[in-house]
Design a protein around this motif. Structure first.
Motif: not given
Length: 85
Positions: A65-85
């Motif tokens: 569902x679009x709402x779930x995709x938005x949540x996953x996108x925001x979690x990815x935006x928040x977590x990806x810099x932590x994983x990379x850095x």
């Protein structure tokens, strides 16, 4: 006819990686290997497009569902810099 370059690119990348394994520049076999994996992935994606499960479900039918995709996108935006850095 449009898919003809993919096997040629993959074969060229394999030959290039093999010939450069013992070269002085270490980055060349890595670059050819990356090209080979990319060509294989594109070939696989093109061969099953637009089906996620070939012959059964398309990608739009299997999407969340679009709402779930938005949540996953925001979690990815928040977590990806932590994983990379």
């Amino acid at each position: 006819m449009l898919l003809l370059p993919l096997p040629a690119i993959a074969a060229g990348a394999w030959v290039g990686a093999w010939r450069n394994l013992w070269a002085a520049r270490d980055w060349r076999p890595f670059l050819f290997a990356c090209t080979l994996v990319l060509a294989a992935g594109i070939g696989l994606g093109v061969s099953i497009w637009p089906y996620a499960i070939p012959g059964v479900l398309t990608l739009s039918e299997t999407a969340s569902a679009p709402r779930t995709q938005h949540i996953v996108a925001w979690v990815l935006v928040c977590i990806l810099p932590v994983v990379i850095g």
